[in-house]
Design a protein around this motif. Structure first.
Motif, PDB file in Angstrom:
ATOM      1  N   LEU A   1     -19.590  -0.662  -9.480  1.00  0.00           N
ATOM      2  CA  LEU A   1     -17.485  -1.066  -9.029  1.00  0.00           C
ATOM      3  C   LEU A   1     -16.657  -0.596 -10.116  1.00  0.00           C
ATOM      4  O   LEU A   1     -17.545  -1.452 -10.583  1.00  0.00           O
ATOM      5  N   LYS A   2     -15.918   0.947 -10.578  1.00  0.00           N
ATOM      6  CA  LYS A   2     -15.136   0.101 -11.693  1.00  0.00           C
ATOM      7  C   LYS A   2     -13.556  -0.689 -11.247  1.00  0.00           C
ATOM      8  O   LYS A   2     -13.128  -0.190 -10.039  1.00  0.00           O
ATOM      9  N   SER A   3     -13.279  -0.899 -12.263  1.00  0.00           N
ATOM     10  CA  SER A   3     -11.733  -1.691 -11.679  1.00  0.00           C
ATOM     11  C   SER A   3     -11.138  -0.682 -11.164  1.00  0.00           C
ATOM     12  O   SER A   3     -10.540   0.499 -12.002  1.00  0.00           O
ATOM     13  N   ILE A   4      -9.764  -0.999 -10.729  1.00  0.00           N
ATOM     14  CA  ILE A   4      -8.483   0.135 -10.188  1.00  0.00           C
ATOM     15  C   ILE A   4      -7.801   0.501 -10.805  1.00  0.00           C
ATOM     16  O   ILE A   4      -7.407  -1.003 -11.878  1.00  0.00           O
ATOM     17  N   THR A   5      -7.400   1.431 -10.906  1.00  0.00           N
ATOM     18  CA  THR A   5      -6.213   1.869 -11.881  1.00  0.00           C
ATOM     19  C   THR A   5      -4.907   1.459 -11.347  1.00  0.00           C
ATOM     20  O   THR A   5      -4.969   0.463 -10.253  1.00  0.00           O
ATOM     21  N   LYS A   6      -4.037   1.587 -12.750  1.00  0.00           N
ATOM     22  CA  LYS A   6      -2.583   1.210 -11.778  1.00  0.00           C
ATOM     23  C   LYS A   6      -2.090   1.457 -10.317  1.00  0.00           C
ATOM     24  O   LYS A   6      -1.491   1.070  -9.883  1.00  0.00           O
ATOM     25  N   ASP A   7      -2.255   2.888 -10.965  1.00  0.00           N
ATOM     26  CA  ASP A   7      -1.852   3.625  -9.405  1.00  0.00           C
ATOM     27  C   ASP A   7      -2.293   3.464  -8.478  1.00  0.00           C
ATOM     28  O   ASP A   7      -1.749   3.404  -7.241  1.00  0.00           O
ATOM     29  N   GLN A   8      -3.441   3.567  -8.114  1.00  0.00           N
ATOM     30  CA  GLN A   8      -4.766   2.755  -7.297  1.00  0.00           C
ATOM     31  C   GLN A   8      -4.174   1.572  -6.536  1.00  0.00           C
ATOM     32  O   GLN A   8      -4.193   1.594  -5.694  1.00  0.00           O
ATOM     33  N   MET A   9      -3.844   1.116  -7.860  1.00  0.00           N
ATOM     34  CA  MET A   9      -3.432  -0.243  -7.109  1.00  0.00           C
ATOM     35  C   MET A   9      -2.189  -0.194  -6.314  1.00  0.00           C
ATOM     36  O   MET A   9      -1.793  -1.114  -5.250  1.00  0.00           O
ATOM     37  N   GLN A  10      -1.432   0.836  -6.976  1.00  0.00           N
ATOM     38  CA  GLN A  10      -0.084   0.782  -6.197  1.00  0.00           C
ATOM     39  C   GLN A  10      -0.321   0.731  -4.433  1.00  0.00           C
ATOM     40  O   GLN A  10       0.324   0.130  -3.652  1.00  0.00           O
ATOM     41  N   GLU A  11      -0.797   2.085  -4.106  1.00  0.00           N
ATOM     42  CA  GLU A  11      -1.708   2.256  -3.479  1.00  0.00           C
ATOM     43  C   GLU A  11      -2.330   1.098  -2.034  1.00  0.00           C
ATOM     44  O   GLU A  11      -2.362   0.765  -1.359  1.00  0.00           O
ATOM     45  N   TYR A  12      -2.748   0.172  -3.317  1.00  0.00           N
ATOM     46  CA  TYR A  12      -4.163  -0.064  -2.918  1.00  0.00           C
ATOM     47  C   TYR A  12      -3.214  -2.073  -2.121  1.00  0.00           C
ATOM     48  O   TYR A  12      -3.422  -2.278  -0.908  1.00  0.00           O
ATOM     49  N   LEU A  13      -2.289  -2.070  -3.049  1.00  0.00           N
ATOM     50  CA  LEU A  13      -1.053  -3.227  -2.154  1.00  0.00           C
ATOM     51  C   LEU A  13      -0.230  -2.816  -1.416  1.00  0.00           C
ATOM     52  O   LEU A  13       0.532  -3.285  -0.149  1.00  0.00           O
ATOM     53  N   HIS A  14       0.368  -2.030  -0.732  1.00  0.00           N
ATOM     54  CA  HIS A  14       0.603  -1.080  -0.230  1.00  0.00           C
ATOM     55  C   HIS A  14       0.379  -0.775   1.247  1.00  0.00           C
ATOM     56  O   HIS A  14       0.491  -1.240   2.023  1.00  0.00           O
ATOM     57  N   HIS A  15      -1.019  -0.502   1.430  1.00  0.00           N
ATOM     58  CA  HIS A  15      -2.209  -0.781   2.385  1.00  0.00           C
ATOM     59  C   HIS A  15      -2.414  -2.038   2.904  1.00  0.00           C
ATOM     60  O   HIS A  15      -2.560  -1.622   4.347  1.00  0.00           O
ATOM     61  N   HIS A  16      -2.161  -2.815   1.868  1.00  0.00           N
ATOM     62  CA  HIS A  16      -2.431  -4.229   2.490  1.00  0.00           C
ATOM     63  C   HIS A  16      -1.467  -4.223   3.530  1.00  0.00           C
ATOM     64  O   HIS A  16      -1.327  -5.326   3.748  1.00  0.00           O
ATOM     65  N   LEU A  17      -0.227  -4.651   2.611  1.00  0.00           N
ATOM     66  CA  LEU A  17       1.204  -4.336   3.604  1.00  0.00           C
ATOM     67  C   LEU A  17       1.322  -3.875   4.863  1.00  0.00           C
ATOM     68  O   LEU A  17       1.350  -4.390   6.407  1.00  0.00           O
ATOM     69  N   LYS A  18       0.579  -2.404   4.694  1.00  0.00           N
ATOM     70  CA  LYS A  18       0.872  -1.912   5.939  1.00  0.00           C
ATOM     71  C   LYS A  18      -0.491  -2.271   6.795  1.00  0.00           C
ATOM     72  O   LYS A  18      -0.057  -2.344   8.436  1.00  0.00           O
ATOM     73  N   ILE A  19      -1.323  -2.520   6.667  1.00  0.00           N
ATOM     74  CA  ILE A  19      -2.382  -2.801   8.123  1.00  0.00           C
ATOM     75  C   ILE A  19      -2.050  -4.726   8.190  1.00  0.00           C
ATOM     76  O   ILE A  19      -2.870  -4.639   9.594  1.00  0.00           O
ATOM     77  N   ALA A  20      -1.205  -5.474   7.861  1.00  0.00           N
ATOM     78  CA  ALA A  20      -0.279  -6.828   8.125  1.00  0.00           C
ATOM     79  C   ALA A  20       0.945  -6.412   8.101  1.00  0.00           C
ATOM     80  O   ALA A  20       1.214  -7.206   9.617  1.00  0.00           O
TER      81      ALA A  20
END
Ligand SMILES: Nc1ncnc2c1ncn2[C@@H]1O[C@H](COP(=O)(O)OP(=O)(O)OP(=O)(O)O)[C@@H](O)[C@H]1O
Ligand SMILES: [Mg+2]
Length: 269
Positions: free
Chosen positions: A191-210
């Motif tokens: 498993l690789k570290s995620i990219t900055k673009d993926q990080m943006q998506e990741y953060l928004h995803h977590h906000l949305k599910i909460a």
């Protein structure tokens, strides 16, 4: 410390430790793990899942396993430590609901194999033994673990083992004494570290599910989280949550890089 939840309007705690498979962000590496799980279950053998601490290994494998109905696949999961092979066998026995507290290595091994045979031949199930934190296993355990995959006759359909652990797991498999085990590895993913673009998506995803649809992290905050976490998910969770706490304490509606910096002073990274 929980005031930020009300401040930003969260319905559940953001960035939780455990997330239902259906709520996970589908990261590209997860698809690779699912393909390798399918392949290893069909063929029999060992699959390796490696990655840095908090890169999402356990979650990704859990997601891949969730595609199988419990009637189709039995998973036997243990979290390993640096104990002996006997201890690991006992853990596997308990995970298989076998009532053992003592017994020789060969007895424990026989009990595990019989239980696997019952599931594979008797119940026509696929079986996956998951050994998480496998990088902690002792070298002498690596040297003998392959014996679990050896059955006396060929009537048993193959079953699979998933070894999950930090990058040092792959190193331990290069030892000469580990070669019988290493030669049974049929698939591996790192498993690789995620990219900055993926990080943006990741953060928004977590906000949305909460329960928060609004974007709370400024671009500078996303960069700070990405750099501060080196693209690793658990560290990113901690920085993001800490940043929101700092922003709420200052009455800011947007989390900035400075809030992430404040959060990082509370964390040991
Ligand atoms: N696909 C995903 N979508 C959303 N969140 C995720 C995803 N994968 C992982 N996470 C988050 O990242 C955290 C760390 O993941 P996980 O525990 O699977 O990492 P790990 O690599 O197994 O860590 P360790 O090295 O400590 O065993 C999880 O608690 C979860 O919050
Ligand atoms: Mg893990």
């Amino acid at each position: 410390m929980t005031k930020y939840m009300e401040y930003f309007g969260f319905k559940t705690t953001p960035f939780p430790t455990t997330i239902a498979p259906k709520n996970l962000l589908k990261l590209p590496d997860m698809i690779g793990i699912k393909e390798r799980l399918d392949y290893t279950l069909n063929l029999g053998g060992i699959m390796l899942v490696t990655g840095e601490v908090g890169s999402g290994k356990s979650t990704a494998l859990r997601w891949a396993m969730s595609h199988y109905h419990p009637n189709e696949l039995t998973t036997v999961e243990v979290v390993s430590n640096s104990a002996s092979l006997n201890e690991l066998y006992k853990q596997l026995c308990w995970a298989l609901n076998l009532d053992v507290n003592s017994g020789s290595r060969s007895l424990l091994s026989r009990m595990i194999k019989n239980a696997i045979r019952d599931l594979v031949v008797g119940k026509k199930q696929k079986v996956l033994l998951v050994i998480d934190e496998a990088n902690l296993l002792r070298i002498d355990v690596f040297a003998e673990l392959h014996t679990l995959t050896q059955f006396n006759h060929d009537t048993v359909s193959p079953f699979a083992i998933a070894l999950v652990g930090q990058t040092t797991l792959a190193d331990k498999l290069t030892y000469r004494s580990s070669s019988p085990l290493a030669s049974r590895v049929v698939a591996k993913t790192h498993l690789k570290s995620i990219t900055k673009d993926q990080m943006q998506e990741y953060l928004h995803h977590h906000l949305k599910i909460a329960g928060v649809k609004k974007s709370l992290f400024g671009d500078d905050a996303v960069t700070a989280i990405h750099q501060g976490s080196s693209g690793l998910l658990r560290e990113a969770n901690n920085l993001a949550r800490g940043g929101m706490i700092a922003a709420a304490a200052e009455g800011c509606e947007l989390v900035g890089a400075e809030h992430i910096r404040i959060a990082s002073t509370e964390l040991i990274i």
